[in-house]
Design an enzyme around this catalytic site. Sequence first.
Site, mmCIF file in Angstrom:
data_model
loop_
_atom_site.group_PDB
_atom_site.id
_atom_site.type_symbol
_atom_site.label_atom_id
_atom_site.label_comp_id
_atom_site.label_asym_id
_atom_site.label_seq_id
_atom_site.Cartn_x
_atom_site.Cartn_y
_atom_site.Cartn_z
ATOM 1 N N CYS A 61 40.664 43.218 39.349
ATOM 2 C CA CYS A 61 40.664 41.836 40.069
ATOM 3 C C CYS A 61 41.466 40.795 39.953
ATOM 4 O O CYS A 61 41.591 39.747 39.290
ATOM 5 C CB CYS A 61 38.917 41.755 39.291
ATOM 6 S SG CYS A 61 39.211 42.434 37.617
ATOM 7 N N HIS A 117 29.953 43.120 37.746
ATOM 8 C CA HIS A 117 30.650 43.080 39.380
ATOM 9 C C HIS A 117 31.138 44.646 40.042
ATOM 10 O O HIS A 117 31.150 45.339 39.823
ATOM 11 C CB HIS A 117 32.323 42.826 39.637
ATOM 12 C CG HIS A 117 31.915 41.470 39.319
ATOM 13 N ND1 HIS A 117 32.912 40.673 37.630
ATOM 14 C CD2 HIS A 117 31.330 40.452 40.064
ATOM 15 C CE1 HIS A 117 32.940 39.659 38.737
ATOM 16 N NE2 HIS A 117 31.883 39.276 40.123
HETATM 17 N N1 ARG Z 1 35.455 36.602 32.892
HETATM 18 C C1 ARG Z 1 35.734 36.967 33.703
HETATM 19 C C2 ARG Z 1 34.622 36.895 34.801
HETATM 20 O O1 ARG Z 1 33.235 37.283 33.729
HETATM 21 C C3 ARG Z 1 36.607 37.992 35.019
HETATM 22 C C4 ARG Z 1 36.386 38.773 35.706
HETATM 23 C C5 ARG Z 1 36.330 39.700 36.247
HETATM 24 N N2 ARG Z 1 36.569 40.752 37.530
HETATM 25 C C6 ARG Z 1 35.991 41.404 38.167
HETATM 26 N N3 ARG Z 1 35.943 41.370 39.430
HETATM 27 N N4 ARG Z 1 35.213 42.063 37.714
HETATM 28 O O2 ARG Z 1 33.478 35.890 35.584
#
Ligand code: ARG
Length: 303
Positions: free
Chosen positions: A293, A198
């Site tokens: 997040c 991300h």
């Molecule tokens: N386990 C979640 C996923 O893989 C974690 C999300 C973390 N969010 C972020 N914006 N980095 O979707």
Amino acid sequence: MSVKIYRRVHELQGFSLKNCPAMPAPTAALMCPPDHYQVLAVKNPYMSGQVGAVDRAKARRQWEQVREAFDAAGLPVETATPVEGLEDMTFCANPSLAGLRPDGERVAVLGAMRHPSRRREVDAFETWYKARGWRTVRLKPGSHHTFEGSGDAVWHPGRRLLWAGHGFRSDPETFAQIARAFETPIIELKLVNARFYHLDTCFCPLTTEAVLIHPAAFDAASLELILKIFPIVVTANEADAGARMACNAAVVGRTAIIQKGATTVSNHMLALGLGVCEVDTSEFIKSGGSVYCLKQFLFGRRH
Ligand code: ARG
């Protein structure tokens, strides 16, 4: 207001940060308590080897600490009710992107999640926004393209400009709809390293002029764009950006809230005159998330 999408440095002719209209700072943070939080399947490299490994009581204590840090930094925290069976709902950066249109209207673009296990989160947040008078925008139906909210679309501090990442969770085909929803230009960045899946795992604007990045997460054209726009670019090394998710910090006013122990990054922040508030998010790093997040920045009048 132009809603141009910039993908290469040469396209930036005529663009300057100074010409971007001001965007008000967030007025609150939305969070979702980790009541049903767990690692159930491996969706990103951090989750590998962590299935069933979350200590939920510890996660709850860490989440409260993050919530208190936002509050202490001057950002009141709103909460959404956790839904049973949605083990990732506590990562509320992802199912939506909140912002303001130029006329001040509060808009939330709803996510289209890559993983089926996260899709019902979007409905829960849609209900939350609508109950509070926000306009919600869904991506055009019938397309398979995905968009993971403020995980991949980050507002430039104080400016009407979005930085949007693609490569793992969000598809660039969605960006024109997002630009239109907010009437805001977008600078598009390509992510090339699965550990930084991300944009918010490798890109953290610190002030209007300064950004923290992990350079190995981006392709060359994206790095050029970042270097062109931000006069100050500080970097997180592999250990801080990876194991400690230092780029997933959140800056509120002049305070950076960041996973503890990311010393090289915290020192950069201190050198820029920011206050540093360290928190422990180790239970959330097991799932690939840290401070940024665990919240959604909200804008406009109180909610
Ligand atoms: N386990 C979640 C996923 O893989 C974690 C999300 C973390 N969010 C972020 N914006 N980095 O979707």
